[in-house]
Design a protein around this motif. Sequence first.
Motif, short mmCIF file in Angstrom:
data_model
loop_
_atom_site.label_atom_id
_atom_site.label_comp_id
_atom_site.label_asym_id
_atom_site.label_seq_id
_atom_site.Cartn_x
_atom_site.Cartn_y
_atom_site.Cartn_z
N SER A 1 -12.67 -0.79 -0.23
CA SER A 1 -11.95 0.35 -0.81
C SER A 1 -10.46 0.08 -0.83
CB SER A 1 -12.23 1.62 0.00
OG SER A 1 -11.68 1.51 1.30
N LYS A 2 -9.77 0.85 -1.67
CA LYS A 2 -8.31 0.82 -1.66
C LYS A 2 -7.84 1.61 -0.46
CE LYS A 2 -5.69 3.49 -4.16
NZ LYS A 2 -5.00 4.16 -5.31
N ILE A 3 -6.87 1.08 0.29
CA ILE A 3 -6.44 1.77 1.50
C ILE A 3 -5.01 2.29 1.43
CG2 ILE A 3 -8.05 0.59 3.06
CD1 ILE A 3 -5.86 -1.34 3.79
N VAL A 4 -4.16 1.68 0.60
CA VAL A 4 -2.79 2.16 0.48
C VAL A 4 -2.15 1.59 -0.78
CG1 VAL A 4 -1.65 0.28 1.74
CG2 VAL A 4 -0.67 2.59 1.82
N SER A 5 -1.16 2.30 -1.30
CA SER A 5 -0.39 1.83 -2.46
C SER A 5 1.07 1.71 -2.07
CB SER A 5 -0.53 2.80 -3.64
OG SER A 5 -1.86 2.84 -4.09
N HIS A 6 1.77 0.78 -2.73
CA HIS A 6 3.20 0.62 -2.52
C HIS A 6 3.82 0.13 -3.82
CE1 HIS A 6 6.91 -0.05 -0.20
NE2 HIS A 6 7.07 -1.10 -0.98
N GLY A 7 4.61 1.01 -4.46
CA GLY A 7 5.21 0.63 -5.73
C GLY A 7 4.14 0.32 -6.76
N LYS A 8 4.20 -0.88 -7.31
CA LYS A 8 3.24 -1.29 -8.34
C LYS A 8 2.05 -2.07 -7.77
CE LYS A 8 5.96 -5.43 -9.44
NZ LYS A 8 6.65 -6.18 -10.52
N PHE A 9 1.89 -2.04 -6.43
CA PHE A 9 0.82 -2.81 -5.80
C PHE A 9 -0.19 -1.91 -5.10
CE2 PHE A 9 4.65 -5.52 -5.67
CZ PHE A 9 4.19 -6.58 -6.45
N ASN A 10 -1.45 -2.33 -5.13
CA ASN A 10 -2.53 -1.68 -4.39
C ASN A 10 -3.04 -2.63 -3.31
OD1 ASN A 10 -2.68 0.78 -5.80
ND2 ASN A 10 -3.91 -0.17 -7.42
N PHE A 11 -3.24 -2.11 -2.12
CA PHE A 11 -3.83 -2.88 -1.04
C PHE A 11 -5.27 -2.40 -0.85
CE2 PHE A 11 0.66 -3.15 -0.43
CZ PHE A 11 0.90 -4.38 0.17
N PHE A 12 -6.20 -3.32 -0.83
CA PHE A 12 -7.60 -2.93 -0.63
C PHE A 12 -8.30 -3.99 0.20
CE2 PHE A 12 -7.47 -5.58 -4.37
CZ PHE A 12 -8.64 -6.34 -4.32
N ILE A 13 -9.44 -3.62 0.77
CA ILE A 13 -10.18 -4.55 1.61
C ILE A 13 -11.55 -4.81 1.00
CG2 ILE A 13 -8.99 -3.89 3.71
CD1 ILE A 13 -11.41 -2.22 4.46
N GLN A 14 -12.04 -6.01 1.24
CA GLN A 14 -13.38 -6.39 0.81
C GLN A 14 -13.90 -7.43 1.79
OE1 GLN A 14 -13.68 -7.72 -3.23
NE2 GLN A 14 -15.92 -7.72 -3.24
N ASN A 15 -15.03 -7.10 2.39
CA ASN A 15 -15.58 -7.93 3.46
C ASN A 15 -14.55 -8.07 4.58
OD1 ASN A 15 -17.98 -8.25 2.00
ND2 ASN A 15 -17.12 -10.00 0.86
N ASN A 16 -14.09 -9.26 4.85
CA ASN A 16 -13.13 -9.46 5.95
C ASN A 16 -11.70 -9.68 5.48
OD1 ASN A 16 -15.21 -9.29 7.85
ND2 ASN A 16 -15.63 -11.50 7.75
N TRP A 17 -11.44 -9.40 4.20
CA TRP A 17 -10.14 -9.76 3.63
C TRP A 17 -9.35 -8.54 3.19
CZ3 TRP A 17 -8.46 -14.71 3.85
CH2 TRP A 17 -9.41 -15.68 4.13
N LEU A 18 -8.03 -8.62 3.43
CA LEU A 18 -7.09 -7.62 2.90
C LEU A 18 -6.45 -8.24 1.65
CD1 LEU A 18 -5.30 -5.04 3.04
CD2 LEU A 18 -3.73 -6.35 4.49
N TYR A 19 -6.68 -7.61 0.50
CA TYR A 19 -6.19 -8.13 -0.78
C TYR A 19 -5.03 -7.26 -1.30
CZ TYR A 19 -10.40 -11.04 -1.27
OH TYR A 19 -11.39 -11.98 -1.10
N VAL A 20 -4.28 -7.82 -2.23
CA VAL A 20 -3.27 -7.09 -2.96
C VAL A 20 -3.48 -7.31 -4.46
CG1 VAL A 20 -0.82 -6.74 -3.39
CG2 VAL A 20 -1.60 -7.33 -1.10
N SER A 21 -3.40 -6.23 -5.22
CA SER A 21 -3.51 -6.35 -6.68
C SER A 21 -2.44 -5.48 -7.32
CB SER A 21 -4.90 -5.92 -7.16
OG SER A 21 -5.09 -4.52 -6.92
N THR A 22 -2.10 -5.79 -8.54
CA THR A 22 -1.13 -4.96 -9.27
C THR A 22 -1.84 -3.79 -9.91
OG1 THR A 22 -1.41 -6.37 -11.22
CG2 THR A 22 0.42 -6.89 -9.73
N LYS A 23 -1.13 -2.69 -10.01
CA LYS A 23 -1.70 -1.49 -10.64
C LYS A 23 -1.83 -1.70 -12.14
CE LYS A 23 0.21 1.78 -7.27
NZ LYS A 23 1.12 2.93 -7.08
N THR A 24 -2.91 -1.23 -12.68
CA THR A 24 -3.15 -1.38 -14.13
C THR A 24 -2.76 -0.09 -14.85
OG1 THR A 24 -5.43 -0.68 -13.80
CG2 THR A 24 -4.95 -3.04 -13.80
#
Length: 327
Positions: free
Chosen positions: A304-327
Amino acid sequence: MKKFNLGKIENLINSFIYKYNIQNILLAISGGQDSIYLIKILEKLKKQLYYNHLQLSYIYIDHQWKNNSKKQIKHIINYTKLINANIIIYQINKITLSEDECRKYRYNIILQHAIKYEFKLIITGHNSTDKVETCIQNLFKGSGIESLNNLAMKSKIFQKIFVLRPLLKLDRAIIYWSCKTLYLPIWSDSTNYFYKIQRNRIRQELMPYVKQYLHKNIENNIQFLINNYHYQNEYIKQNVIKLYLKSKHDERTAINYTKINKQNFILQIKTIQLFCFHNLQIYLETQKIIKVIKKLNNKAINSSKIVSHGKFNFFIQNNWLYVSTKT
């Protein structure tokens, strides 16, 4: 002892020039005792035979805080003419009493000037008293351990441009009497008594009160505290870098949070901050990072997505914390 310390200042500048093959120096001056004393030292070094290649230039930033700003500029120009030195003067049109704003303006102007004219070394007149006052100011702000010692003797601020603060081992009293001994023309800056400026209240009211009624060696004790914090912070930074390198993804913008959440809480915070800065060039506030860590430690969350900051979304999947840009 004073003469020994002053000799060490000259040796410090001397060795720095030799080590980095400095050809030109930009000295940021105020007209006060610190910068006037540094001018004396640098002009003395320049006259030495093996420094005949050294180019010195002085820069002064006028914040236009006071009615006699023009007189102070005239005083500085007259003194630099007397010693056949070059000086550049900038005026800040936006008048403000905010020390933080003025510092940002001042440092930006000095850096841009150094870049434009290819100065390799910038020297400032910060002394040990400034260092103590800065530490107290940062304590008031609730700053972290890394901010309590933000005046380093030397630092690299832009590619090959260095900043050197050779007076950090000397307090204002020693510098003042050294200037008197050398008959140097010190300008008495009236803005030092503007109590709307927080640093002036610390210098003129808080520190004298503490020395008189609480602890007479308060400045030495704070210096000792700053040194301890420096080594503690270096230890933390080394462990944060190790943890980040072990936990980061080899290909994607992600870190393995299962390797992080088993560590000390401050290491978790600093590692995620380093992850954000290294990959995104953003500084994530501590409170937002704590929010991220709490969600990472929630075993019920898997994707799930856990937090946003500016134009970035932080989300987790399995054991990883990922960052993606907002669409």
